[in-house]
Write a protein that holds these residues in place. Sequence first.
Motif, short mmCIF file in Angstrom:
data_model
loop_
_atom_site.label_atom_id
_atom_site.label_comp_id
_atom_site.label_asym_id
_atom_site.label_seq_id
_atom_site.Cartn_x
_atom_site.Cartn_y
_atom_site.Cartn_z
N THR A 105 38.69 40.62 35.33
CA THR A 105 38.93 39.54 35.67
C THR A 105 39.62 39.85 36.90
OG1 THR A 105 40.94 39.05 34.43
CG2 THR A 105 38.77 38.27 33.38
N ASN A 106 40.85 40.68 36.94
CA ASN A 106 41.67 40.95 38.22
C ASN A 106 40.72 41.39 39.45
OD1 ASN A 106 44.22 40.01 37.20
ND2 ASN A 106 44.60 42.12 36.14
N VAL A 126 39.41 43.35 29.65
CA VAL A 126 39.13 42.07 30.14
C VAL A 126 39.94 41.66 31.27
CG1 VAL A 126 38.93 39.54 29.57
CG2 VAL A 126 38.29 41.30 27.93
N GLY A 127 41.38 41.83 31.14
CA GLY A 127 42.21 41.73 32.04
C GLY A 127 41.84 42.14 33.43
N TYR A 131 39.56 31.69 32.66
CA TYR A 131 38.61 32.18 31.66
C TYR A 131 39.11 33.31 31.05
CZ TYR A 131 34.39 34.35 29.84
OH TYR A 131 33.66 34.85 29.07
N GLY A 132 39.57 34.18 31.81
CA GLY A 132 40.17 35.35 31.35
C GLY A 132 41.60 35.56 30.36
N GLN A 133 42.10 34.38 30.80
CA GLN A 133 43.41 34.25 29.97
C GLN A 133 43.00 33.65 28.61
OE1 GLN A 133 46.94 35.06 30.44
NE2 GLN A 133 46.21 36.28 31.90
N ILE A 183 37.41 40.91 39.87
CA ILE A 183 36.53 39.67 40.16
C ILE A 183 37.31 38.95 41.16
CG2 ILE A 183 35.40 37.71 39.47
CD1 ILE A 183 34.75 39.38 37.03
N SER A 184 38.66 38.64 40.43
CA SER A 184 39.48 37.61 41.39
C SER A 184 39.88 38.22 42.78
CB SER A 184 40.97 37.60 40.50
OG SER A 184 40.38 36.96 39.39
N VAL A 242 38.66 31.64 37.23
CA VAL A 242 38.31 32.95 36.76
C VAL A 242 39.54 33.34 35.83
CG1 VAL A 242 37.66 35.49 37.44
CG2 VAL A 242 36.67 33.75 38.43
N SER A 243 40.92 33.17 36.49
CA SER A 243 41.82 33.51 35.59
C SER A 243 41.96 32.73 34.29
CB SER A 243 43.14 33.42 36.80
OG SER A 243 43.09 34.25 37.75
#
Length: 221
Positions: free
Chosen positions: A167-168, A163-164, A190-192, A170-171, A187-188
């Motif tokens: 999300t990275n 997941v990390g 949501y991921g966290q 996407i960011s 986004v960060s």
Amino acid sequence: MQGDSWIAQMLIGGVLLTFFFLLIPLLAFNGYLLRVIGTTVRGESQPPAWDDWGELIVDGIKFTIVGLVYSIVPMVVIFGVGGALIGLGGAAGNSGGGLIAGFGLMAFLLLIPVLFLIYYIVPAALANMAVEGSLGAAFDFSLLKNVVLTTDYFIAVLMPIVVGIITNIISNILAFTVIGLILVPFVSYYGQVAVFRMFGTAFANQTNQNAQQVTGPTTSI
């Protein structure tokens, strides 16, 4: 994203991450992550509310202390041993000194597995602290050992890495545009939150299994 107020919660989290450099927003956000992992372990299905900001900041400080304690001690040992060996190698000179210095460089390579070990243990420590409500619970090694040394926990902790990474990616893509850059903190967030819910689920599943093993099966008469 469960519950009626998840959009407002995401907005708050994203704004806090936007101003993380002010420290207080970052502490509040870390306190919220601790709250996420705690409510998950207790079986709640919706993300917790953003309230009691003083408690969030205090929990964020505890969150930071746990991370620092688990990180600094092994790193000090590695850098101390590596630096000492390199210094001895330089003082000794010749081929023997080069060999000693080489061992010093190899000591620095231990940082990679140590960082993974920190990532692996700290979520369980945070979960236990969130459940027990005390900083000392994060260092209850007898309980943590029974959790982290299981195959189920190991497998469960691998998914947040995926997941990390997603999300990275996407960011990084969003960061190429001004509008996308604004969306990066959200986004960060949501991921966290997703990652810490996974950590909480992994801890809850394993501690429940441990409880069942201790109490044994129940029978009705």
